[in-house]
Design a protein around this motif. Sequence first.
Motif, mmCIF file in Angstrom:
data_model
loop_
_atom_site.group_PDB
_atom_site.id
_atom_site.type_symbol
_atom_site.label_atom_id
_atom_site.label_comp_id
_atom_site.label_asym_id
_atom_site.label_seq_id
_atom_site.Cartn_x
_atom_site.Cartn_y
_atom_site.Cartn_z
ATOM 1 N N PHE A 37 0.856 -1.076 -0.025
ATOM 2 C CA PHE A 37 -0.047 0.045 -0.022
ATOM 3 C C PHE A 37 0.838 1.323 0.112
ATOM 4 N N GLN A 38 2.024 1.183 0.757
ATOM 5 C CA GLN A 38 2.921 2.348 0.772
ATOM 6 C C GLN A 38 3.427 2.739 -0.339
ATOM 7 N N GLN A 39 3.938 1.594 -1.230
ATOM 8 C CA GLN A 39 4.524 1.790 -2.478
ATOM 9 C C GLN A 39 3.515 2.303 -3.441
ATOM 10 N N LEU A 40 2.174 1.960 -3.221
ATOM 11 C CA LEU A 40 1.390 2.405 -4.365
ATOM 12 C C LEU A 40 1.003 3.774 -4.008
ATOM 13 N N ARG A 41 0.736 4.101 -2.586
ATOM 14 C CA ARG A 41 0.371 5.453 -2.183
ATOM 15 C C ARG A 41 1.698 6.484 -2.830
ATOM 16 N N GLU A 42 2.886 6.078 -2.682
ATOM 17 C CA GLU A 42 4.090 6.906 -3.312
ATOM 18 C C GLU A 42 3.902 7.181 -4.873
ATOM 19 N N HIS A 43 3.446 6.143 -5.419
ATOM 20 C CA HIS A 43 3.333 6.259 -6.914
ATOM 21 C C HIS A 43 2.155 7.324 -7.338
ATOM 22 N N ILE A 44 1.129 7.020 -6.616
ATOM 23 C CA ILE A 44 -0.163 7.910 -6.791
ATOM 24 C C ILE A 44 -0.010 9.205 -6.199
ATOM 25 N N SER A 45 0.938 9.611 -5.519
ATOM 26 C CA SER A 45 1.038 10.955 -4.740
ATOM 27 C C SER A 45 2.000 11.504 -6.161
ATOM 28 N N ASN A 46 2.833 10.726 -6.627
ATOM 29 C CA ASN A 46 3.765 11.492 -7.538
ATOM 30 C C ASN A 46 2.812 11.773 -8.740
ATOM 31 N N LEU A 47 1.553 11.081 -9.014
ATOM 32 C CA LEU A 47 0.730 11.513 -10.003
ATOM 33 C C LEU A 47 -0.186 12.893 -9.770
ATOM 34 N N GLY A 48 0.198 13.199 -8.392
ATOM 35 C CA GLY A 48 -0.764 14.477 -7.951
ATOM 36 C C GLY A 48 -2.318 13.978 -7.404
ATOM 37 N N VAL A 49 -2.488 12.699 -7.447
ATOM 38 C CA VAL A 49 -3.843 12.383 -7.033
ATOM 39 C C VAL A 49 -3.932 12.244 -5.394
ATOM 40 N N HIS A 50 -4.775 12.884 -4.799
ATOM 41 C CA HIS A 50 -5.036 12.636 -3.509
ATOM 42 C C HIS A 50 -5.647 11.402 -2.977
ATOM 43 N N GLN A 51 -5.635 10.990 -1.781
ATOM 44 C CA GLN A 51 -5.962 9.809 -1.196
ATOM 45 C C GLN A 51 -6.572 9.865 -0.081
ATOM 46 N N VAL A 52 -7.741 9.065 0.231
ATOM 47 C CA VAL A 52 -8.440 8.923 1.491
ATOM 48 C C VAL A 52 -8.499 7.259 1.607
ATOM 49 N N ALA A 53 -9.180 7.140 2.913
ATOM 50 C CA ALA A 53 -9.407 5.718 3.357
ATOM 51 C C ALA A 53 -10.791 5.441 3.798
ATOM 52 N N LEU A 54 -11.282 4.289 3.679
ATOM 53 C CA LEU A 54 -12.548 3.825 4.427
ATOM 54 C C LEU A 54 -12.213 2.622 5.305
ATOM 55 N N LEU A 55 -12.568 2.731 6.489
ATOM 56 C CA LEU A 55 -12.815 1.672 7.458
ATOM 57 C C LEU A 55 -13.778 1.027 7.569
ATOM 58 N N THR A 56 -14.179 -0.089 6.668
ATOM 59 C CA THR A 56 -15.250 -0.906 6.959
ATOM 60 C C THR A 56 -15.512 -1.816 7.987
ATOM 61 N N HIS A 57 -16.713 -2.310 8.091
ATOM 62 C CA HIS A 57 -16.992 -3.367 9.233
ATOM 63 C C HIS A 57 -16.689 -2.971 10.574
ATOM 64 N N VAL A 58 -16.973 -1.693 10.843
ATOM 65 C CA VAL A 58 -16.633 -1.340 12.157
ATOM 66 C C VAL A 58 -17.825 -1.845 13.070
ATOM 67 N N ASP A 59 -18.960 -2.322 12.829
ATOM 68 C CA ASP A 59 -19.618 -2.871 13.554
ATOM 69 C C ASP A 59 -19.422 -4.162 14.031
ATOM 70 N N GLN A 60 -18.355 -4.834 13.362
ATOM 71 C CA GLN A 60 -17.755 -6.223 13.692
ATOM 72 C C GLN A 60 -16.845 -6.032 14.902
ATOM 73 N N VAL A 61 -16.175 -4.965 15.150
ATOM 74 C CA VAL A 61 -15.163 -4.767 16.186
ATOM 75 C C VAL A 61 -15.676 -4.274 17.322
ATOM 76 N N CYS A 62 -16.694 -3.699 17.614
ATOM 77 C CA CYS A 62 -17.171 -3.040 18.699
ATOM 78 C C CYS A 62 -18.720 -3.465 18.993
ATOM 79 N N LYS A 63 -19.149 -4.121 20.087
ATOM 80 C CA LYS A 63 -20.400 -4.742 20.439
ATOM 81 C C LYS A 63 -21.472 -3.454 20.262
ATOM 82 N N SER A 64 -21.095 -2.418 20.936
ATOM 83 C CA SER A 64 -22.018 -1.228 21.035
ATOM 84 C C SER A 64 -22.153 -0.764 19.612
ATOM 85 N N THR A 65 -20.978 -0.617 18.884
ATOM 86 C CA THR A 65 -21.339 -0.090 17.413
ATOM 87 C C THR A 65 -22.365 -1.187 16.860
#
Length: 351
Positions: free
Chosen positions: A252-280
């Motif tokens: 991922f960090q190699q890929l992010r470096e290449h993408i950054s060199n293209l001038g493209v911004h990056q964000v991330a989604l953390l999925t399945h958060v309902d599976q790591v917390c009983k309350s959530t």
Amino acid sequence: MSFAFGSAVEPASFGSSKPETGSLFGRATTSGTNSISSLAIAAATSPHLGTKSARKTEKATIPQISPLDFIPLLENQWRNMDWSEEAKETLMESVRSFKPASESVTEARVLLIGPVGAGKSSFISSVQSVFSGRVINRAMVGSSSSTSFTKKLRSFRIRGAGEKADEPTALVMCDVMGVGEGETTGLTLHDALSVIKGHAPEGHQFSPEQPVGADTVGYVRKPSITDKVHCVVFVVDASKVASYPKSFGTTFQQLREHISNLGVHQVALLTHVDQVCKSTGSDITQVYRSQNVQQAMVKAGALLGMATSYIVPVKNYSSELDLDENIDVLLLKAVDHILQYVNLYFQDNSD
């Protein structure tokens, strides 16, 4: 790993050691309010464990209790979040009315990249569901976590809602093959960058043995800004983030470096958060009070080499048959987050 290009990129420092391995569900923490010993768990489940005879009697009946059940929610949200119906409508209107900050572009192309089974296709379908007013699965989703169900490059236009249901918004989400662990099981670095640069044609069938090139049918030799990807969204599974192979971090960090060199911004989604917390899991509005989700985000940041301010938690529609307003709000907030960085791309590349 499929990505075997360039040198390894050093992980970003988060003021702690490397990400822990192992399941989030099988490990008790050892400090602060999260410090729980097995003796404390036993005492909490049976008040009669003070004698040997009582221990013998109770030994077989003590329930198996996950340490997660004992981690209390934070008193305040660690991010401000408005869960009201008005907030949902405002977010929906923001997406419907979004226009790329460039006169030469009518649509914003967003590419989702992540491990097999992380929830890329599910996120696309979930966002489509919000605007359709019912749960749909237009971006077909697989059930295996070892093999990528998506094999082709597919673009999905997010349509409006209500009176504008037949009108597409300016948001296009691109789905690609998942990142696998082997050389022949997932998306390659070369093909990922080909999609981002705009060379890969719609419907291209990915194959590690046949990388995107000039001889690819439909190959775009001179892509315009319209053909290119304007934001890359990494998708990581919260329930697996602590047990992903270490090689994923380098990938991922190699890929992010290449993408950054293209001038493209990056964000991330953390999925399945309902599976790591009983309350959530029982109430998604608790997501920003959950210490488990907060810790999973830190691990995701370390994996990606990305500050947690770029990462947002989501719950995709999976087993549900009906929409839930709070899930909708979380999904829409994620889309709004993505579009902010899409606009940064156009501002950086304005004519």
